[in-house]
Design a protein around this motif. Structure first.
Motif, mmCIF file in Angstrom:
data_model
loop_
_atom_site.group_PDB
_atom_site.id
_atom_site.type_symbol
_atom_site.label_atom_id
_atom_site.label_comp_id
_atom_site.label_asym_id
_atom_site.label_seq_id
_atom_site.Cartn_x
_atom_site.Cartn_y
_atom_site.Cartn_z
ATOM 1 N N ARG A 21 0.891 -1.134 0.070
ATOM 2 C CA ARG A 21 -0.087 -0.028 0.029
ATOM 3 C C ARG A 21 0.913 1.181 -0.102
ATOM 4 O O ARG A 21 0.623 2.169 -0.864
ATOM 5 C CB ARG A 21 -0.898 -0.080 1.099
ATOM 6 C CG ARG A 21 -1.925 1.126 1.270
ATOM 7 C CD ARG A 21 -2.709 1.126 2.294
ATOM 8 N NE ARG A 21 -3.374 -0.204 2.371
ATOM 9 C CZ ARG A 21 -3.734 -1.142 3.666
ATOM 10 N NH1 ARG A 21 -2.954 -0.557 4.759
ATOM 11 N NH2 ARG A 21 -4.078 -2.407 3.476
ATOM 12 N N GLN A 23 3.935 1.619 -1.240
ATOM 13 C CA GLN A 23 4.697 1.780 -2.360
ATOM 14 C C GLN A 23 3.485 2.244 -3.617
ATOM 15 O O GLN A 23 4.070 2.969 -4.481
ATOM 16 C CB GLN A 23 5.256 0.434 -2.778
ATOM 17 C CG GLN A 23 6.456 -0.100 -2.122
ATOM 18 C CD GLN A 23 6.978 -1.484 -2.403
ATOM 19 O OE1 GLN A 23 6.078 -2.507 -3.027
ATOM 20 N NE2 GLN A 23 8.116 -1.643 -2.146
ATOM 21 N N ARG A 24 2.372 1.553 -3.466
ATOM 22 C CA ARG A 24 1.470 2.106 -4.279
ATOM 23 C C ARG A 24 1.008 3.664 -4.068
ATOM 24 O O ARG A 24 1.166 4.324 -5.194
ATOM 25 C CB ARG A 24 0.159 1.280 -4.079
ATOM 26 C CG ARG A 24 -0.718 1.515 -5.401
ATOM 27 C CD ARG A 24 -2.069 0.743 -5.243
ATOM 28 N NE ARG A 24 -1.712 -0.647 -4.794
ATOM 29 C CZ ARG A 24 -2.374 -1.470 -3.625
ATOM 30 N NH1 ARG A 24 -3.201 -0.875 -3.021
ATOM 31 N NH2 ARG A 24 -2.050 -2.758 -3.521
ATOM 32 N N ARG A 25 1.216 3.938 -2.911
ATOM 33 C CA ARG A 25 0.941 5.435 -2.706
ATOM 34 C C ARG A 25 2.076 6.463 -3.347
ATOM 35 O O ARG A 25 1.642 7.523 -3.458
ATOM 36 C CB ARG A 25 0.597 5.593 -1.208
ATOM 37 C CG ARG A 25 -0.013 6.953 -0.627
ATOM 38 C CD ARG A 25 -0.060 7.291 0.525
ATOM 39 N NE ARG A 25 -0.313 5.827 1.389
ATOM 40 C CZ ARG A 25 0.102 5.560 2.498
ATOM 41 N NH1 ARG A 25 0.614 6.442 3.240
ATOM 42 N NH2 ARG A 25 -0.171 4.358 2.827
ATOM 43 N N ILE A 27 3.904 5.553 -5.715
ATOM 44 C CA ILE A 27 3.716 5.665 -7.187
ATOM 45 C C ILE A 27 2.657 6.540 -7.642
ATOM 46 O O ILE A 27 3.034 7.339 -8.651
ATOM 47 C CB ILE A 27 3.476 4.296 -7.907
ATOM 48 C CG1 ILE A 27 4.711 3.232 -7.602
ATOM 49 C CG2 ILE A 27 3.170 4.365 -9.293
ATOM 50 C CD1 ILE A 27 4.578 1.772 -7.986
ATOM 51 N N TYR A 28 1.852 6.783 -6.918
ATOM 52 C CA TYR A 28 0.561 7.654 -7.283
ATOM 53 C C TYR A 28 1.388 9.142 -6.829
ATOM 54 O O TYR A 28 0.820 10.115 -7.992
ATOM 55 C CB TYR A 28 -0.585 7.551 -6.316
ATOM 56 C CG TYR A 28 -1.372 6.176 -6.715
ATOM 57 C CD1 TYR A 28 -1.267 5.662 -7.980
ATOM 58 C CD2 TYR A 28 -1.929 5.621 -5.696
ATOM 59 C CE1 TYR A 28 -1.987 4.432 -8.173
ATOM 60 C CE2 TYR A 28 -2.816 4.521 -6.102
ATOM 61 C CZ TYR A 28 -2.776 4.032 -7.311
ATOM 62 O OH TYR A 28 -3.444 2.801 -7.538
ATOM 63 N N VAL A 29 2.140 9.466 -5.879
ATOM 64 C CA VAL A 29 2.612 10.666 -5.601
ATOM 65 C C VAL A 29 3.443 11.096 -6.726
ATOM 66 O O VAL A 29 3.486 12.286 -7.252
ATOM 67 C CB VAL A 29 3.232 10.411 -4.285
ATOM 68 C CG1 VAL A 29 4.049 11.857 -4.103
ATOM 69 C CG2 VAL A 29 1.932 10.667 -3.201
ATOM 70 N N SER A 31 3.507 9.989 -9.857
ATOM 71 C CA SER A 31 2.824 10.096 -10.967
ATOM 72 C C SER A 31 2.083 11.558 -10.926
ATOM 73 O O SER A 31 2.472 12.333 -11.896
ATOM 74 C CB SER A 31 2.073 9.168 -11.201
ATOM 75 O OG SER A 31 2.446 7.890 -11.200
ATOM 76 N N ALA A 32 1.596 11.820 -9.896
ATOM 77 C CA ALA A 32 1.092 13.174 -9.665
ATOM 78 C C ALA A 32 1.932 14.429 -9.886
ATOM 79 O O ALA A 32 1.803 15.173 -10.447
ATOM 80 C CB ALA A 32 0.219 13.459 -8.353
#
Length: 117
Positions: A21, A23-25, A27-29, A31-32
């Motif tokens: 979770r 690591q996924r967060r 990646i989202y940050v 990407s943003a």
């Protein structure tokens, strides 16, 4: 009531889920942040690059031969610098996570190889 082996397995599963979770967060940050940087560079390009001939016959590199091509060069240099900084930060973040995972401040693998040679 669970036995000790089952509780340890459940804890390890929960740790894996939390790590995934996190690591996924991350990646989202990232990407943003990349999308925001892209939007900022597009706005900068629009403000810096002057109005001129939009269609160029022949090779696209011929646009750099115009006298008002400084904006293109500025945006390219800024993009390269931003990409280099993001790459360096990602490497440092990865090294820090590896050190946390190992539990000690071990030298990196490539540093160990350099010392052994």
């Amino acid at each position: 009531m669970y036995d000790t082996a089952r509780r340890v397995a459940l804890v390890k599963q929960r740790v894996r889920e939390n790590t995934r979770r996190r690591q996924r967060r991350g990646i989202y940050v990232l990407s943003a942040m990349c999308m925001l940087l892209f939007a900022a560079l597009i706005q900068t390009a629009g403000a810096v690059i002057g109005q001129g001939q939009t269609a160029v016959w022949g090779v696209f590199g011929a646009m750099l031969l115009r006298e008002d091509a400084g904006g293109y060069v500025l945006v390219a240099v800024a993009s390269f610098a931003a990409a280099a900084v993001i790459t360096a930060l990602c490497f440092r973040l990865r090294n820090r996570e590896n050190q946390k995972k190992d539990g000690t401040d071990k030298p990196n693998r490539h540093e160990q190889e350099e010392k052994s040679q």
